[in-house]
Design an enzyme around this catalytic site. Structure first.
Site, PDB file in Angstrom:
ATOM      1  N   SER A 236       0.869  -1.164   0.000  1.00 35.35           N
ATOM      2  CA  SER A 236       0.000   0.000   0.000  1.00 35.35           C
ATOM      3  C   SER A 236       0.906   1.214   0.000  1.00 35.35           C
ATOM      4  O   SER A 236       2.100   1.118   0.250  1.00 35.35           O
ATOM      5  CB  SER A 236      -0.885   0.009   1.257  1.00 35.35           C
ATOM      6  OG  SER A 236      -0.080   0.164   2.411  1.00 35.35           O
ATOM      7  N   LYS A 237       0.335   2.384  -0.253  1.00 34.09           N
ATOM      8  CA  LYS A 237       1.137   3.605  -0.258  1.00 34.09           C
ATOM      9  C   LYS A 237       1.782   3.827   1.105  1.00 34.09           C
ATOM     10  O   LYS A 237       2.910   4.285   1.213  1.00 34.09           O
ATOM     11  CB  LYS A 237       0.257   4.797  -0.637  1.00 34.09           C
ATOM     12  CG  LYS A 237       1.062   6.058  -0.981  1.00 34.09           C
ATOM     13  CD  LYS A 237       0.153   7.119  -1.568  1.00 34.09           C
ATOM     14  CE  LYS A 237       0.928   8.374  -1.919  1.00 34.09           C
ATOM     15  NZ  LYS A 237       1.756   8.257  -3.112  1.00 34.09           N
ATOM     16  N   ARG A 238       1.069   3.452   2.147  1.00 34.71           N
ATOM     17  CA  ARG A 238       1.587   3.600   3.508  1.00 34.71           C
ATOM     18  C   ARG A 238       2.841   2.757   3.717  1.00 34.71           C
ATOM     19  O   ARG A 238       3.709   3.091   4.514  1.00 34.71           O
ATOM     20  CB  ARG A 238       0.484   3.188   4.492  1.00 34.71           C
ATOM     21  CG  ARG A 238       0.874   3.237   5.968  1.00 34.71           C
ATOM     22  CD  ARG A 238      -0.352   2.945   6.825  1.00 34.71           C
ATOM     23  NE  ARG A 238      -1.010   1.723   6.422  1.00 34.71           N
ATOM     24  CZ  ARG A 238      -0.645   0.507   6.800  1.00 34.71           C
ATOM     25  NH1 ARG A 238       0.405   0.355   7.580  1.00 34.71           N
ATOM     26  NH2 ARG A 238      -1.310  -0.559   6.397  1.00 34.71           N
ATOM     27  N   GLY A 240       5.102   2.200   1.414  1.00 34.89           N
ATOM     28  CA  GLY A 240       6.161   2.582   0.489  1.00 34.89           C
ATOM     29  C   GLY A 240       5.828   2.391  -0.970  1.00 34.89           C
ATOM     30  O   GLY A 240       6.700   2.490  -1.822  1.00 34.89           O
TER      31      GLY A 240
END
Length: 462
Positions: A236-238, A240
């Site tokens: 996920s963007k969280r 990386g």
């Protein structure tokens, strides 16, 4: 000749997973003396954007992944896909589907409600009439039998034809679908190896059946496991999962990212650091892991710091320059930036971090860290700063030898350790109690700025 391709859809920025797919295709082609084709799959006019095409091209160029052919745009090849769809239709290997979207949605809901797979029920497969209505073209999937292929990474994979539906190859508006265009393009471009993420495994039997219907030999397939985040599961963007060029904007070097991407799912013994030439020499699909690779930011930062240290000062300064300018600093001489790069290359893990570390060189007013100021700028250290200022004005050049002699004389004069006379000057010049060597700091700042900042620190003490 080995021919590979990277075929992204320009519906978003180039993701880290897509970049790795491009790299594996590029390395395999280069290792085998083959050719690497870039194809842009932009048949979705609503979601495909020119800005995303630019992002893909810039990302590949940043990594140094040059392509031998392309970029080839699918939107310019629509008539080719339509002609092949009509050929399959005329040969009885495809059929017209007159079902409206609302009907298909109702069938889908009904199947789900009854616990069945929401596959098309082949209403139009044996239809004899030909009403004057809009129609899509569906491929006639065999009703029985197996589709089997050997995957270079995963071994033999087999699907039952009963599990597959009659996929649409040409929509009623005349636009082709992914599973059809990819076969036509790979066939006409003589692609020998399709290297892609394992989320495409389920597409492979459908594509193999289309190859068979066209009487063409399919390419070899290699499905690479996806990249997972450190907490597990797809990134996920969280965790990386940013776009490739965001890593550039965060101050990562392309050679570090190239090295890191190659090691995400591929390895050569215990070796961690590879030059581009070594990657080309050693890369082989047989060494790609079957298990998902884990994205580890700490390892990427370690690699980036390695490549920062390895760059020569001039090249590192040129890479650092945009990050300094982004902070609003006007750079009048590259010699100063080279000195900064030399001073910080052993400390910074990214160029962005290096620019932040170097900010005190460019600020008009020193911003003092509260704890550092309290500890090192006080009535006890004021005499040291005053004595430094007097002695500093008398030395002819800012050589390391002259500065070392100055500080050693100060230490003897006050009966203190060398660090006890260096730290007040360090904080006076930078506002911090941790910087590169004090000699380097003074040399970068120059005589005039050094004297101004020490005087200002003495005034701050009062």
């Amino acid at each position: 000749m080995v021919r590979t391709r990277f075929a992204p859809s320009p519906t978003g920025r180039l993701h880290i997973g897509g970049a790795r797919t491009a790299l594996f295709n590029w390395l395999f082609a280069r290792h085998n003396g083959g050719r690497f084709v870039l194809r842009i799959e932009d048949t979705d006019p609503e979601r495909s954007k020119g800005e995303y095409v630019d992002d893909i091209l810039q990302g590949l160029c940043w990594l140094g992944l040059d392509w031998d052919e392309g970029p080839i745009f699918q939107r310019e090849r629509l008539e080719i896909y339509r002609s092949y769809a009509m050929r399959l239709l005329s040969e009885g290997k495809a059929y017209k589907c007159f079902c409206r979207e609302e009907e298909l949605e109702e069938k889908r809901k009904k199947a789900l409600k009854e616990g069945r797979k929401p596959a098309y029920d082949r209403t139009c497969r044996d239809r004899q009439d030909n009403p004057n209505l809009p129609f899509a073209i569906r491929f006639k999937t065999p009703l029985f039998g197996e589709v089997s292929f050997y995957d270079i990474i995963r071994g033999r994979i087999t699907f039952r034809c009963e599990e597959l539906d009659d996929l649409i190859i040409l929509r009623s508006d005349g636009t082709p679908t992914y599973n059809f265009t990819v076969v036509i393009d790979d066939m006409l471009m003589d692609i020998t190896h399709v290297i892609r993420g394992d989320d495409h495994i389920n597409n492979t039997p459908r594509q193999l059946l289309i190859y068979e219907a066209l009487g063409k030999e399919p390419p070899k397939f290699a499905h690479v496991p996806l990249i997972h985040g450190e907490q597990g599961g797809r990134m996920s963007k969280r965790q990386g999962a940013t776009s490739l060029l965001e890593y550039k904007e965060e101050g990562f070097l392309p050679e570090a990212m190239l090295n890191y991407l190659a090691r995400l799912g591929w390895g050569f013994g215990d070796q961690e650091v590879f030059s581009k030439e070594e990657l080309i020499e050693k890369f082989d699909l047989s060494d790609v892991s079957r298990s998902p690779s884990i994205f580890n930011m700490e390892k990427l930062l370690w690699l980036n710091s390695h490549y920062i240290k390895a760059r020569n000062d001039e090249a590192l300064a040129m890479a650092l320059l945009p990050f300094l300018e982004r902070k609003g600093y006007t750079i009048k001489e590259m010699g100063k930036v080279c000195s900064i790069a030399r001073a910080f290359k052993g400390r910074a893990r990214t160029l962005k971090e290096m620019a932040e570390m170097a900010s005190f060189f460019f600020e008009k007013e020193v911003k003092f860290d509260g704890a550092a100021k309290e500890r090192f700028l006080n009535s006890e250290t004021r005499p040291i700063l005053e004595e430094f200022l007097t002695a500093f004005s008398s030395i002819r050049e800012l050589s390391e030898e002259a500065l070392r002699a100055l500080f050693e004389a100060l230490a003897r004069r006050f009966g203190k350790r060398l660090v006890d006379v260096v730290q007040p000057v360090r904080v006076a010049l930078s506002g911090r109690d941790v910087t590169p060597g004090i000699f380097e700091v003074i040399q970068v700042l120059g005589r005039e700025t050094t004297e101004q900042r020490v005087r200002k620190a003495i005034e701050e003490i009062g």
